[in-house]
Design a protein around this motif. Sequence first.
Motif, PDB file in Angstrom:
ATOM      1  N   TYR A   8       0.822  -1.217   0.000  1.00  0.00           N
ATOM      2  CA  TYR A   8       0.000   0.000   0.000  1.00  0.00           C
ATOM      3  C   TYR A   8       0.854   1.263   0.000  1.00  0.00           C
ATOM      4  CZ  TYR A   8       1.267   0.757   4.871  1.00  0.00           C
ATOM      5  OH  TYR A   8       1.986   0.998   6.015  1.00  0.00           O
ATOM      6  N   HIS A   9       0.202   2.353  -0.359  1.00  0.00           N
ATOM      7  CA  HIS A   9       0.806   3.670  -0.167  1.00  0.00           C
ATOM      8  C   HIS A   9      -0.109   4.492   0.733  1.00  0.00           C
ATOM      9  CE1 HIS A   9       1.155   8.033  -1.242  1.00  0.00           C
ATOM     10  NE2 HIS A   9       2.338   7.755  -0.744  1.00  0.00           N
ATOM     11  N   LYS A  38       4.962  -1.274   2.537  1.00  0.00           N
ATOM     12  CA  LYS A  38       4.707   0.041   1.940  1.00  0.00           C
ATOM     13  C   LYS A  38       5.299   0.029   0.527  1.00  0.00           C
ATOM     14  CE  LYS A  38       5.382   2.386   6.315  1.00  0.00           C
ATOM     15  NZ  LYS A  38       6.387   2.878   7.197  1.00  0.00           N
ATOM     16  N   VAL A  39       4.733   0.794  -0.382  1.00  0.00           N
ATOM     17  CA  VAL A  39       5.316   0.794  -1.735  1.00  0.00           C
ATOM     18  C   VAL A  39       6.783   1.233  -1.704  1.00  0.00           C
ATOM     19  CG1 VAL A  39       3.228   1.007  -3.166  1.00  0.00           C
ATOM     20  CG2 VAL A  39       4.285   3.070  -2.248  1.00  0.00           C
ATOM     21  N   GLU A  40       7.129   2.051  -0.710  1.00  0.00           N
ATOM     22  CA  GLU A  40       8.517   2.522  -0.591  1.00  0.00           C
ATOM     23  C   GLU A  40       9.467   1.368  -0.251  1.00  0.00           C
ATOM     24  OE1 GLU A  40       5.864   3.772   0.954  1.00  0.00           O
ATOM     25  OE2 GLU A  40       5.819   5.955   0.852  1.00  0.00           O
ATOM     26  N   GLU A  41       8.908   0.251   0.239  1.00  0.00           N
ATOM     27  CA  GLU A  41       9.754  -0.888   0.642  1.00  0.00           C
ATOM     28  C   GLU A  41       9.797  -1.988  -0.420  1.00  0.00           C
ATOM     29  OE1 GLU A  41       8.640  -0.615   5.437  1.00  0.00           O
ATOM     30  OE2 GLU A  41       7.420  -1.840   4.082  1.00  0.00           O
ATOM     31  N   VAL A  42       9.076  -1.773  -1.525  1.00  0.00           N
ATOM     32  CA  VAL A  42       8.934  -2.838  -2.520  1.00  0.00           C
ATOM     33  C   VAL A  42      10.272  -3.238  -3.130  1.00  0.00           C
ATOM     34  CG1 VAL A  42       8.081  -3.257  -4.863  1.00  0.00           C
ATOM     35  CG2 VAL A  42       6.490  -2.553  -3.081  1.00  0.00           C
ATOM     36  N   ILE A  56      -2.784  -8.022  -1.935  1.00  0.00           N
ATOM     37  CA  ILE A  56      -3.856  -7.045  -1.704  1.00  0.00           C
ATOM     38  C   ILE A  56      -3.254  -5.655  -1.884  1.00  0.00           C
ATOM     39  CG2 ILE A  56      -5.643  -6.256  -0.118  1.00  0.00           C
ATOM     40  CD1 ILE A  56      -5.442  -8.926   1.354  1.00  0.00           C
ATOM     41  N   PHE A  57      -3.808  -4.895  -2.846  1.00  0.00           N
ATOM     42  CA  PHE A  57      -3.276  -3.571  -3.187  1.00  0.00           C
ATOM     43  C   PHE A  57      -4.082  -2.483  -2.480  1.00  0.00           C
ATOM     44  CE2 PHE A  57      -2.791  -6.316  -7.016  1.00  0.00           C
ATOM     45  CZ  PHE A  57      -1.411  -6.374  -7.062  1.00  0.00           C
ATOM     46  N   GLY A  58      -3.393  -1.481  -1.931  1.00  0.00           N
ATOM     47  CA  GLY A  58      -4.107  -0.398  -1.257  1.00  0.00           C
ATOM     48  C   GLY A  58      -3.505   0.963  -1.583  1.00  0.00           C
ATOM     49  N   THR A  72       3.487   4.698  -9.548  1.00  0.00           N
ATOM     50  CA  THR A  72       4.905   4.400  -9.828  1.00  0.00           C
ATOM     51  C   THR A  72       5.196   2.933  -9.526  1.00  0.00           C
ATOM     52  OG1 THR A  72       5.534   6.662  -9.356  1.00  0.00           O
ATOM     53  CG2 THR A  72       7.289   5.035  -9.198  1.00  0.00           C
ATOM     54  N   PHE A  73       4.643   2.449  -8.401  1.00  0.00           N
ATOM     55  CA  PHE A  73       4.789   1.015  -8.082  1.00  0.00           C
ATOM     56  C   PHE A  73       4.158   0.169  -9.197  1.00  0.00           C
ATOM     57  CE2 PHE A  73       2.029  -2.425  -6.390  1.00  0.00           C
ATOM     58  CZ  PHE A  73       3.008  -3.415  -6.320  1.00  0.00           C
ATOM     59  N   MET A  74       2.927   0.534  -9.615  1.00  0.00           N
ATOM     60  CA  MET A  74       2.257  -0.235 -10.670  1.00  0.00           C
ATOM     61  C   MET A  74       3.139  -0.307 -11.922  1.00  0.00           C
ATOM     62  SD  MET A  74      -1.630   1.258 -10.194  1.00  0.00           S
ATOM     63  CE  MET A  74      -2.313   0.698 -11.728  1.00  0.00           C
ATOM     64  N   ASP A  75       3.673   0.841 -12.303  1.00  0.00           N
ATOM     65  CA  ASP A  75       4.478   0.884 -13.526  1.00  0.00           C
ATOM     66  C   ASP A  75       5.782   0.094 -13.373  1.00  0.00           C
ATOM     67  OD1 ASP A  75       2.473   2.437 -14.484  1.00  0.00           O
ATOM     68  OD2 ASP A  75       3.602   4.313 -14.551  1.00  0.00           O
ATOM     69  N   SER A  76       6.272   0.007 -12.146  1.00  0.00           N
ATOM     70  CA  SER A  76       7.532  -0.720 -11.928  1.00  0.00           C
ATOM     71  C   SER A  76       7.350  -2.235 -12.034  1.00  0.00           C
ATOM     72  CB  SER A  76       8.121  -0.350 -10.559  1.00  0.00           C
ATOM     73  OG  SER A  76       7.345  -0.927  -9.525  1.00  0.00           O
ATOM     74  N   THR A  77       6.099  -2.693 -12.180  1.00  0.00           N
ATOM     75  CA  THR A  77       5.861  -4.143 -12.319  1.00  0.00           C
ATOM     76  C   THR A  77       5.851  -4.575 -13.794  1.00  0.00           C
ATOM     77  OG1 THR A  77       3.419  -3.982 -12.411  1.00  0.00           O
ATOM     78  CG2 THR A  77       4.419  -4.129 -10.213  1.00  0.00           C
TER      79      THR A  77
END
Length: 183
Positions: A8-9, A38-42, A56-58, A72-77
């Motif tokens: 999540y973010h 957190k997305v920052e920890e991905v 589970i996405f939040g 940004t997380f989505m695009d990084s996948t």
Amino acid sequence: MAKIVVVYHSGYGHTAAQAKAVFTGVESVEGVSVNLLKVEEVEANWESLDQADAIIFGSPTYMGSVSGQFKTFMDSTGGRWLEQKWKDKIAAGFTNSGSLSGDKLNTLIQLTVFAAQHSMVWVGSSVLPNGRTDENINRIGSFLGAAAQSDHGSLEPSSGDLQTAQLFGERVAQAALRWVRGK
Ligand SMILES: Cc1cc2nc3c(=O)[nH]c(=O)nc-3n(C[C@H](O)[C@H](O)[C@H](O)COP(=O)(O)O)c2cc1C
């Protein structure tokens, strides 16, 4: 054992409180392990996502869609999409915003399309609304995913919305268990 990740973010902590409630719901189901990211920890935790049976996405709803950080997380996948690395994992999503509607449905639709691009299997919410006050569960009447509303100046969503998030986490965990056992 089903492995579940909640990713999540949250810019100001409200969606983080919702994510923690989802996490608590998942954790309450026997036979699952759960990681709250957190997305920052991905970047340091791709393996956890790749090995999960359910993700589970939040995201908070910002300007009627997911936050820039979540996008940004989505695009990084993209690389994972190309390999279809997340194919047939269970997916689910939640969002929180300042207004009761706030165009949250668009955020949930975005998350659903994102999951579909990864060939994941979407699980919605099954929580029937029992009223429209802060204490009620699913007072917002969201079924595509869990929705929450946080007042400006508050630290977290209403108690009913947090309970809704918890019940939603439970449901996704149970679905993931059935999915894993049926493999
Ligand atoms: C840039 C920005 C855009 C926002 N856009 C919306 C919106 O479209 N709809 C809405 O209801 N609330 C909107 N809000 C309010 C947030 O959704 C609300 O404050 C939420 O609780 C923030 O969650 P967070 O603390 O997890 O970041 C916006 C807030 C920000 C900062």
